[in-house]
Write a protein that holds these residues in place. Structure first.
Motif, PDB file in Angstrom:
ATOM      1  N   SER A  78      35.458  -2.666  59.890  1.00  0.00           N
ATOM      2  CA  SER A  78      35.398  -2.081  61.356  1.00  0.00           C
ATOM      3  C   SER A  78      35.521  -0.823  60.813  1.00  0.00           C
ATOM      4  CB  SER A  78      36.606  -2.266  61.981  1.00  0.00           C
ATOM      5  OG  SER A  78      36.585  -3.866  62.390  1.00  0.00           O
ATOM      6  N   TYR A  85      35.344   2.109  67.681  1.00  0.00           N
ATOM      7  CA  TYR A  85      34.980   1.507  66.417  1.00  0.00           C
ATOM      8  C   TYR A  85      33.996   0.403  66.725  1.00  0.00           C
ATOM      9  CZ  TYR A  85      37.668  -2.507  67.763  1.00  0.00           C
ATOM     10  OH  TYR A  85      38.296  -3.528  68.522  1.00  0.00           O
ATOM     11  N   GLU A  87      35.802   3.134  62.191  1.00  0.00           N
ATOM     12  CA  GLU A  87      36.573   3.813  63.142  1.00  0.00           C
ATOM     13  C   GLU A  87      36.167   5.409  62.852  1.00  0.00           C
ATOM     14  OE1 GLU A  87      40.815   4.422  65.580  1.00  0.00           O
ATOM     15  OE2 GLU A  87      40.867   4.535  63.335  1.00  0.00           O
TER      16      GLU A  87
END
Ligand SMILES: Cc1cc2nc3c(=O)[nH]c(=O)nc-3n(C[C@H](O)[C@H](O)[C@H](O)COP(=O)(O)OP(=O)(O)OC[C@H]3O[C@@H](n4cnc5c(N)ncnc54)[C@H](O)[C@@H]3O)c2cc1C
Length: 235
Positions: A40, A55, A42
């Motif tokens: 992920s 994100y 962000e």
């Protein structure tokens, strides 16, 4: 083990029509991942935004043999997230959360693997193919790689080179809409092969149905859906 760390943008390039690849230098000395896993990403400047804008998940396209640098690739859109990501200057920082996911190569060489990639769904699969080639793995891999045009085909040249370098890897490049007509001639009933299918939900559903018609289902079929790419978006 999932880790959280900042990563610095080290390279930004266009690798196909409407397709970008970003490479990040990883700051965590203990970070490692398996080919096929995702992270992920962000963006700090979007920390106040709601979840999908703050994100996004991206498969790691680079080889796990160099975990100090990770590359991601994506179709360019005007979304808040991708606009901010593409505006990031070289040296700019994102926060990474990962590695995540279980779409990885089997621990030991098994029956032939057939990878089916819909467009940018190539990312986790090229990581596995790169690693298999670098480590001279004897695992048999066939890639059915579907794109709507040659121009949209990310990593086309590199995949051809990998096919020459790796005697156990076969590339089949398919150009057209990711529908049953396109895939069916290349898919056959097989009791032995394991299937890895990656792409937008509409594409993975088509391939899953063709396999189901052949009675090929779990556990012979593994699917990674790039949720967020909704039909009829070109992937
Ligand atoms: C495990 C995994 C790996 C992925 N790897 C890649 C990759 O390597 N390359 C790549 O290009 N994309 C990948 N994706 C998809 C990626 O996370 C984005 O969803 C996609 O790139 C679309 O982003 P966007 O900013 O263009 O669209 P957005 O404008 O963010 O999204 C379009 C629409 O989809 C919705 N949406 C966004 N994200 C999600 C989500 N995760 N689940 C459900 N709905 C959502 C939004 O609310 C919006 O309505 C992956 C997704 C997953 C789950």
């Amino acid at each position: 083990m999932i880790r959280h760390f900042p990563a610095r943008l080290s390279e930004k390039k266009i690798i196909a029509e409407n397709t970008a690849e970003l490479t990040f230098a990883v700051s965590d000395p203990d970070f490692s991942f398996k080919a096929g896993q995702y992270v992920s990403v962000e963006i700090p400047s979007l920390s106040e935004a709601a979840a999908p804008d703050r994100y996004h998940d991206f498969s790691i396209a680079s080889s796990p043999l160099n975990p100090k640098e990770i590359s991601i690739a994506f179709r360019i859109s005007k979304s808040i997230f991708k606009t901010a990501l593409l505006a990031l200057p070289i040296g700019g920082t994102v926060n990474i959360d990962g590695p995540k996911g279980v779409l990885v190569l089997p621990d030991t060489n098994v029956s032939p693997l057939i990878f089916v990639a819909g467009g940018i769904g190539i990312t986790p699969l090229i990581s596995m193919i790169r690693m298999a080639t670098e480590t001279s793995l004897s695992q048999q891999i066939t890639l059915l790689y579907c794109n709507t045009s040659k121009e949209m085909t990310a990593y086309a040249e590199e995949l051809s080179i990998l096919e020459k370098q790796n005697p156990h890897f076969v590339l089949r490049s398919l150009i057209g809409a990711p529908d049953e007509k396109l895939f069916a001639p290349y898919m056959q009933k097989t009791s032995k092969s394991f299937w890895y299918i990656v792409g937008a939900p509409a594409m993975t559903a088509v391939v899953k149905q063709i396999l189901k018609n052949f009675d090929i289902m779990d556990p012979q079929v593994r699917i990674e859906e790039f949720s967020g790419y909704l039909a009829p978006l070109k992937i």
